[in-house]
Design an enzyme around this catalytic site. Structure first.
Site, short mmCIF file in Angstrom:
data_model
loop_
_atom_site.label_atom_id
_atom_site.label_comp_id
_atom_site.label_asym_id
_atom_site.label_seq_id
_atom_site.Cartn_x
_atom_site.Cartn_y
_atom_site.Cartn_z
CG ASN A 95 -0.20 -0.15 2.51
OD1 ASN A 95 0.62 0.70 2.84
ND2 ASN A 95 -0.45 -1.24 3.25
CG PHE A 100 -2.55 5.16 13.63
CD1 PHE A 100 -1.75 4.79 14.71
CD2 PHE A 100 -2.47 6.46 13.15
CE1 PHE A 100 -0.90 5.72 15.29
CE2 PHE A 100 -1.61 7.38 13.72
CZ PHE A 100 -0.83 7.01 14.79
O1 C5P Z 1 -8.79 -2.74 11.15
P1 C5P Z 1 -7.70 -1.89 10.58
O2 C5P Z 1 -6.74 -2.68 9.76
O3 C5P Z 1 -8.18 -0.67 9.86
O4 C5P Z 1 -6.97 -1.35 11.88
C1 C5P Z 1 -5.92 -0.47 11.82
C2 C5P Z 1 -5.03 -0.69 13.02
O5 C5P Z 1 -4.78 -2.07 13.22
C3 C5P Z 1 -3.69 -0.04 12.83
O6 C5P Z 1 -3.26 0.40 14.07
C4 C5P Z 1 -2.85 -1.19 12.29
O7 C5P Z 1 -1.48 -1.00 12.59
C5 C5P Z 1 -3.41 -2.40 12.99
N1 C5P Z 1 -3.40 -3.64 12.20
C6 C5P Z 1 -2.69 -4.71 12.65
N2 C5P Z 1 -2.68 -5.88 11.95
C7 C5P Z 1 -3.34 -5.99 10.78
C8 C5P Z 1 -4.07 -4.90 10.31
C9 C5P Z 1 -4.07 -3.73 11.04
O8 C5P Z 1 -2.07 -4.63 13.71
N3 C5P Z 1 -3.30 -7.12 10.12
#
Ligand code: C5P
Length: 396
Positions: A208, A321
């Site tokens: 991304n 975040f």
């Molecule tokens: O649910 P979402 O992916 O939008 O959540 C964002 C948050 O979750 C961010 O703090 C991101 O670093 C963390 N995250 C994570 N592992 C993932 C996806 C997102 O720790 N696989």
């Protein structure tokens, strides 16, 4: 963060004196004022006119001159300074300071000032490694001077080794750190940053647009405020922040492993990484050949690291975040609760000046009690400061 501060820069007579010109520009860009003291030998390497023009202030060299009507130069300069930076610092100035000599303006100011003193050595490798120079540096450090390690690489005298002037950005970071209150001292903060790469053959991956800037800003500011910082980062082009424990990773699975490994020792975890939610289910051993017709990739879910550590909080503070393109507050609130976070920092990707790649961000900080703090457009370093202010309150 240096806005309004007075930096006194001592320039001594080594070939790296030419770099002081660039250092002054870096300082000035932060909004501080810079006054320069040059030793007589320094003027052999770079002219006072250059440093005077760049700093916008007269350059001081003479012990026996008055600043303004009756201010004695060494006392006025010593009192006004918020920090005295000596860059480059030769073996000679280090030796004189360690001996407590005061035979020119710079050494006299160094004795007279109560401000923190930062010494940035630059000299030939053999001189830098000389036992007497080492001893002098240790002595100065034991008296409260801050001594940066010299950089490594090719030196002006054509040798390879240590003795280069430390990186200018690192000097700036160190000055900022010296002038920052250590309100996070004793805290261990784990920060994740950047994108992840999810490969489907040896040369291709899904990723991304995350630049890592927000997470790096958090790591830098937390470290300046005295925290012990571990930064787990996906691939970015940003320089590794000085003074942090840096762990580079590539994929979401690697990031998970690194986070789990360092979780135990963290008082707080800030997950600003844009972890890929999906990865290709298979990774071909060889490069996938071009052929006519579409290529279908099957994706599978990556572990949600934050949700996983939210399940075993063990008293740790968790900050996540949320980057959304619709229903920002509702989605962020839901994540805050679902992932068992203490704070969530939400930003709308569609707003200009917010999100990936930019140096600025526009965020809302949501807490568990339903509070929403809306911050205006700010530099990511400032946003980091505001997030850490909120985080600090949670420690109480
Ligand atoms: O649910 P979402 O992916 O939008 O959540 C964002 C948050 O979750 C961010 O703090 C991101 O670093 C963390 N995250 C994570 N592992 C993932 C996806 C997102 O720790 N696989």
């Amino acid at each position: 963060m240096l806005k309004g501060k007075h930096i006194l820069l001592g320039v001594t007579g080594g070939i790296a004196a030419y770099k002081s010109a660039e250092l002054i520009r870096l300082f000035i860009k932060t909004g501080c004022s810079v006054k320069v003291i040059m030793t007589r030998h320094a003027t052999e390497f770079i002219t006072p006119l250059t440093l005077q023009t760049l700093s916008g202030n007269p350059v001081f060299m003479d012990m026996f001159s008055l600043i303004r009507d009756h201010d004695i130069a060494h006392i006025a300069l010593a009192e006004e300074a918020d920090v005295l930076v000596i860059a480059p610092a030769t073996a000679n100035i280090i030796g004189k300071m360690a001996a407590g000599l005061a035979d020119d303006l710079l050494t006299t100011v160094a004795l007279a000032t109560k401000a923190p003193v930062l010494i940035c050595p630059a000299m030939n490798t053999n001189m830098y490694e000389n036992a007497i120079v080492r001893e002098n540096m240790r002595k100065l450090a034991s008296r409260g001077c801050h001594i940066m390690a010299a950089g490594e690489g090719e030196l002006a005298c054509k040798t390879e080794g240590s003795g280069r002037l430390p990186d200018l950005q690192d000097i700036l970071d160190e000055v900022q750190s010296l002038l920052t209150e250590k309100d996070l001292a004793g805290k261990r903060i784990l920060v994740t940053a950047g994108p992840t790469r999810e490969p489907f053959d040896p040369v291709r991956f899904i990723t991304n647009y995350s630049s890592g800037k927000m997470g790096y800003a958090l790591a830098i500011v937390a470290r300046r405020r005295g925290a012990a910082v571990t930064l787990i980062s996906g691939p970015t082009v940003l320089p590794v922040p000085s003074g942090v424990d840096f762990i580079p990773v590539s994929s979401a699975l690697e990031m998970r492993e690194a986070v789990m490994q360092h979780l135990k020792t963290a008082d707080m975890v800030i997950k600003s990484a844009a972890v890929a939610d999906f990865r290709p289910s298979t990774r071909a051993d060889d490069k996938i050949k071009k052929k006519s017709g579409p290529l279908t990739l099957t994706l599978e879910r990556n572990p949600d690291i934050l949700a996983e550590i939210g399940k075993k909080k063990e008293g740790r503070i968790l900050i996540g975040f949320a980057m959304e393109s619709e229903d920002l507050v509702e989605n962020a609130k839901a994540k805050l609760m679902k992932k068992n976070l203490d704070l969530i920092v939400a930003n709308d990707v569609k707003q200009s000046g917010a999100g990936f790649q930019t140096d600025t961000n526009i965020v809302k900080i949501l807490d568990r009690a339903g509070g929403i703090e809306e911050l205006p457009l700010m530099d990511k370093m400032e946003v980091a400061g505001r997030i850490l202010d909120r985080a600090k309150q949670l420690f109480k």
